[in-house]
Design a protein around this motif. Structure first.
Motif, PDB file in Angstrom:
ATOM      1  N   PRO A 154       1.112  11.824  -8.709  1.00  0.00           N
ATOM      2  CA  PRO A 154       0.103  12.033  -9.755  1.00  0.00           C
ATOM      3  C   PRO A 154      -0.266  10.721 -10.450  1.00  0.00           C
ATOM      4  N   ASN A 155      -1.406  10.714 -11.113  1.00  0.00           N
ATOM      5  CA  ASN A 155      -1.912   9.606 -11.940  1.00  0.00           C
ATOM      6  C   ASN A 155      -2.444   8.434 -11.123  1.00  0.00           C
ATOM      7  N   MET A 156      -1.737   8.039 -10.084  1.00  0.00           N
ATOM      8  CA  MET A 156      -2.186   6.958  -9.202  1.00  0.00           C
ATOM      9  C   MET A 156      -1.483   7.159  -7.868  1.00  0.00           C
ATOM     10  N   ASP A 157      -2.241   7.229  -6.772  1.00  0.00           N
ATOM     11  CA  ASP A 157      -1.554   7.480  -5.500  1.00  0.00           C
ATOM     12  C   ASP A 157      -0.753   6.266  -5.066  1.00  0.00           C
ATOM     13  N   GLY A 158       0.154   6.508  -4.104  1.00  0.00           N
ATOM     14  CA  GLY A 158       1.061   5.457  -3.678  1.00  0.00           C
ATOM     15  C   GLY A 158       0.364   4.251  -3.088  1.00  0.00           C
ATOM     16  N   ILE A 159      -0.789   4.461  -2.413  1.00  0.00           N
ATOM     17  CA  ILE A 159      -1.514   3.346  -1.805  1.00  0.00           C
ATOM     18  C   ILE A 159      -2.071   2.418  -2.873  1.00  0.00           C
ATOM     19  N   GLU A 160      -2.681   2.991  -3.894  1.00  0.00           N
ATOM     20  CA  GLU A 160      -3.235   2.177  -4.977  1.00  0.00           C
ATOM     21  C   GLU A 160      -2.123   1.404  -5.679  1.00  0.00           C
ATOM     22  N   PHE A 161      -0.985   2.079  -5.889  1.00  0.00           N
ATOM     23  CA  PHE A 161       0.134   1.414  -6.553  1.00  0.00           C
ATOM     24  C   PHE A 161       0.730   0.328  -5.666  1.00  0.00           C
ATOM     25  N   LEU A 162       0.846   0.611  -4.364  1.00  0.00           N
ATOM     26  CA  LEU A 162       1.361  -0.393  -3.422  1.00  0.00           C
ATOM     27  C   LEU A 162       0.485  -1.638  -3.435  1.00  0.00           C
ATOM     28  N   ASP A 163      -0.825  -1.439  -3.460  1.00  0.00           N
ATOM     29  CA  ASP A 163      -1.743  -2.569  -3.490  1.00  0.00           C
ATOM     30  C   ASP A 163      -1.487  -3.452  -4.709  1.00  0.00           C
ATOM     31  N   LYS A 164      -1.240  -2.828  -5.851  1.00  0.00           N
ATOM     32  CA  LYS A 164      -0.949  -3.586  -7.070  1.00  0.00           C
ATOM     33  C   LYS A 164       0.375  -4.341  -6.927  1.00  0.00           C
ATOM     34  N   ILE A 165       1.390  -3.702  -6.338  1.00  0.00           N
ATOM     35  CA  ILE A 165       2.680  -4.366  -6.139  1.00  0.00           C
ATOM     36  C   ILE A 165       2.516  -5.598  -5.254  1.00  0.00           C
ATOM     37  N   MET A 166       1.785  -5.434  -4.133  1.00  0.00           N
ATOM     38  CA  MET A 166       1.640  -6.530  -3.174  1.00  0.00           C
ATOM     39  C   MET A 166       0.844  -7.703  -3.759  1.00  0.00           C
ATOM     40  N   ARG A 167      -0.080  -7.404  -4.654  1.00  0.00           N
ATOM     41  CA  ARG A 167      -0.886  -8.479  -5.243  1.00  0.00           C
ATOM     42  C   ARG A 167      -0.187  -9.151  -6.426  1.00  0.00           C
ATOM     43  N   LEU A 168       0.532  -8.347  -7.221  1.00  0.00           N
ATOM     44  CA  LEU A 168       1.067  -8.876  -8.467  1.00  0.00           C
ATOM     45  C   LEU A 168       2.554  -9.203  -8.424  1.00  0.00           C
ATOM     46  N   ARG A 169       3.322  -8.460  -7.623  1.00  0.00           N
ATOM     47  CA  ARG A 169       4.769  -8.673  -7.593  1.00  0.00           C
ATOM     48  C   ARG A 169       5.302  -8.294  -6.207  1.00  0.00           C
ATOM     49  N   PRO A 170       4.990  -9.081  -5.176  1.00  0.00           N
ATOM     50  CA  PRO A 170       5.367  -8.710  -3.804  1.00  0.00           C
ATOM     51  C   PRO A 170       6.847  -8.374  -3.684  1.00  0.00           C
ATOM     52  N   THR A 171       7.130  -7.159  -3.252  1.00  0.00           N
ATOM     53  CA  THR A 171       8.483  -6.636  -3.109  1.00  0.00           C
ATOM     54  C   THR A 171       8.518  -5.783  -1.847  1.00  0.00           C
ATOM     55  N   PRO A 172       9.599  -5.821  -1.075  1.00  0.00           N
ATOM     56  CA  PRO A 172       9.672  -4.946   0.094  1.00  0.00           C
ATOM     57  C   PRO A 172       9.588  -3.472  -0.325  1.00  0.00           C
ATOM     58  N   VAL A 173       8.639  -2.758   0.265  1.00  0.00           N
ATOM     59  CA  VAL A 173       8.408  -1.353  -0.068  1.00  0.00           C
ATOM     60  C   VAL A 173       8.498  -0.515   1.198  1.00  0.00           C
ATOM     61  N   ILE A 174       9.282   0.549   1.137  1.00  0.00           N
ATOM     62  CA  ILE A 174       9.342   1.527   2.221  1.00  0.00           C
ATOM     63  C   ILE A 174       8.631   2.783   1.753  1.00  0.00           C
ATOM     64  N   MET A 175       7.559   3.152   2.456  1.00  0.00           N
ATOM     65  CA  MET A 175       6.780   4.328   2.098  1.00  0.00           C
ATOM     66  C   MET A 175       7.439   5.581   2.668  1.00  0.00           C
ATOM     67  N   ILE A 176       7.465   6.635   1.864  1.00  0.00           N
ATOM     68  CA  ILE A 176       8.001   7.921   2.291  1.00  0.00           C
ATOM     69  C   ILE A 176       6.814   8.848   2.517  1.00  0.00           C
ATOM     70  N   SER A 177       6.608   9.271   3.766  1.00  0.00           N
ATOM     71  CA  SER A 177       5.385   9.950   4.157  1.00  0.00           C
ATOM     72  C   SER A 177       5.666  11.334   4.713  1.00  0.00           C
ATOM     73  N   THR A 178       4.642  12.192   4.669  1.00  0.00           N
ATOM     74  CA  THR A 178       4.693  13.453   5.407  1.00  0.00           C
ATOM     75  C   THR A 178       4.221  13.188   6.827  1.00  0.00           C
ATOM     76  N   LEU A 179       4.567  14.105   7.737  1.00  0.00           N
ATOM     77  CA  LEU A 179       4.179  13.942   9.137  1.00  0.00           C
ATOM     78  C   LEU A 179       2.847  14.635   9.439  1.00  0.00           C
ATOM     79  N   THR A 180       1.989  14.767   8.440  1.00  0.00           N
ATOM     80  CA  THR A 180       0.662  15.317   8.649  1.00  0.00           C
ATOM     81  C   THR A 180      -0.277  14.225   9.138  1.00  0.00           C
ATOM     82  N   GLN A 181      -1.468  14.618   9.614  1.00  0.00           N
ATOM     83  CA  GLN A 181      -2.443  13.622  10.052  1.00  0.00           C
ATOM     84  C   GLN A 181      -2.876  12.751   8.889  1.00  0.00           C
ATOM     85  N   ARG A 182      -3.074  13.372   7.715  1.00  0.00           N
ATOM     86  CA  ARG A 182      -3.446  12.566   6.551  1.00  0.00           C
ATOM     87  C   ARG A 182      -2.316  11.604   6.202  1.00  0.00           C
ATOM     88  N   GLY A 183      -1.082  12.092   6.294  1.00  0.00           N
ATOM     89  CA  GLY A 183       0.055  11.216   6.026  1.00  0.00           C
ATOM     90  C   GLY A 183       0.087  10.028   6.959  1.00  0.00           C
TER      91      GLY A 183
END
Length: 344
Positions: free
Chosen positions: A59-88
């Motif tokens: 909620p509030n901000m999806d993980g992609i938008e937040f990841l983009d901010k992390i990579m631009r402002l404070r690069p840190t190794p991130v492991i995404m937790i995803s569903t196995l759907t096509q959208r995922g």
């Protein structure tokens, strides 16, 4: 050294499951949890974690938008937790392009083979090279000076391979040599990845299908959960197999390389890219011993210098190059004009 992890997920159940799995390893300390990007942002500033696990849908901000901010402002190794759907799958690939270390699938009931790799991937992420946001890729246009010779290119990759393959294949001309790729990723991801590559590359990229003839201007990606092999003599074809996993993987890079050795021999070029483990190293060595050109990604440009390190140490690599130089080198090696000059 203890690895400090921040777990970010809107589900309390999933946060608990991830935390329990990580805390079972004495080398990992879960230093905090967050249920949304706002809380996560404060936790990152306060706790300075070594690795972040991040839910894609929040909620509030999806993980992609937040990841983009992390990579631009404070690069840190991130492991995404995803569903196995096509959208995922689609969103996960976007995350990998932005700079996520890796994606794993949420367990759909009890354990899962992918989720069981979480601890291993957290440890690898903590030791990986931190990345800032990837720059947009410029697709190579037609090159009148390029004419493919009779070589086949075979490329193997794992963790970090999405970015690496985009960087390399976007340098291929539209009439590139027939190319096969085995990339370790969940079965639901490969169709989306092939489509993404096809949109970014001048050549045609698709999932490999059983019996497909290998033609210039075509790049064939191993479909998830199938080994990709090359067969034939003169006229080469893709072969798919659901045989046992090799080195813990299906598709396996070693399986692909060994099939290329049998079918193509010295008229092939083998490439091993960033990734965990050693899959592909022995197969690449066999290719080099048969007289094929072999290239390994160097340590400085690898997200994880695992597979290419093993290949280099056992003598399987004839050239070790940075990611930025591999695409150009492959085009040069497989150019009939370049081959003619070498023979002259």
């Amino acid at each position: 050294m203890t690895i400090r992890v921040l777990v970010v997920d809107d589900s309390a159940t999933m946060r608990g499951l991830i935390t329990a799995r990580l805390r079972a390893d004495p080398m990992i300390e879960v230093v905090g949890q967050a249920s949304d990007p706002h809380d996560a942002r404060q936790a990152i500033k306060k706790l300075n974690p070594d690795v972040i696990t991040l839910d894609i849908e929040m909620p509030n901000m999806d993980g992609i938008e937040f990841l983009d901010k992390i990579m631009r402002l404070r690069p840190t190794p991130v492991i995404m937790i995803s569903t196995l759907t096509q959208r995922g799958a689609d969103v996960s690939l976007k995350a990998l392009e932005i700079g996520a270390f890796d994606c794993i699938a949420k367990p759909t009931g009890g354990s899962s083979d992918d989720f069981d790799t979480l601890v291993e991937k957290v440890k690898a992420a903590a030791n990986s090279r931190r990345r800032s946001r990837r720059q947009d890729t410029v697709r190579r246009g037609a090159d009148a000076s390029f004419m493919p010779d009779d070589r086949i290119i075979a490329i193997g990759a794992s963790t970090g391979g999405v970015e690496a393959l985009i960087a390399i294949l976007s340098q291929f001309p539209p009439n590139c040599p027939p190319t096969v790729i085995s990339q370790h990723m969940p079965a639901t991801f490969t169709r989306s990845f092939a489509s993404r590559l096809n949109n970014l590359c001048a050549a045609s990229v698709s999932e490999a299908t059983e019996g497909a003839p290998m033609e210039a201007g075509r790049i064939y990606l191993a479909p998830g959960d199938f080994h990709l092999e090359v067969s034939g003599a003169g006229t080469y074809r893709c072969r798919l197999s659901d045989g046992p996993k090799v080195n813990g993987h299906r598709p396996s890079v070693d399986v692909m390389f060994r099939s290329v050795l049998r079918a193509v021999g010295s008229r092939s070029i083998g490439v091993i890219l960033t990734g965990m483990g050693r899959d592909g190293a022995e197969g690449l060595l066999a290719l080099r011993q048969a007289g094929a050109e072999t290239i390994g990604q160097d340590e400085q440009s690898s997200v994880v210098y695992g597979m290419p390190r093993v290949a280099y140490e056992i003598g399987a690599v004839s050239k070790q190059l940075s990611l930025e130089r591999i695409g150009e080198a492959l085009v040069r090696l497989a150019n009939v004009h370049q081959t003619s000059m070498q023979r002259a």
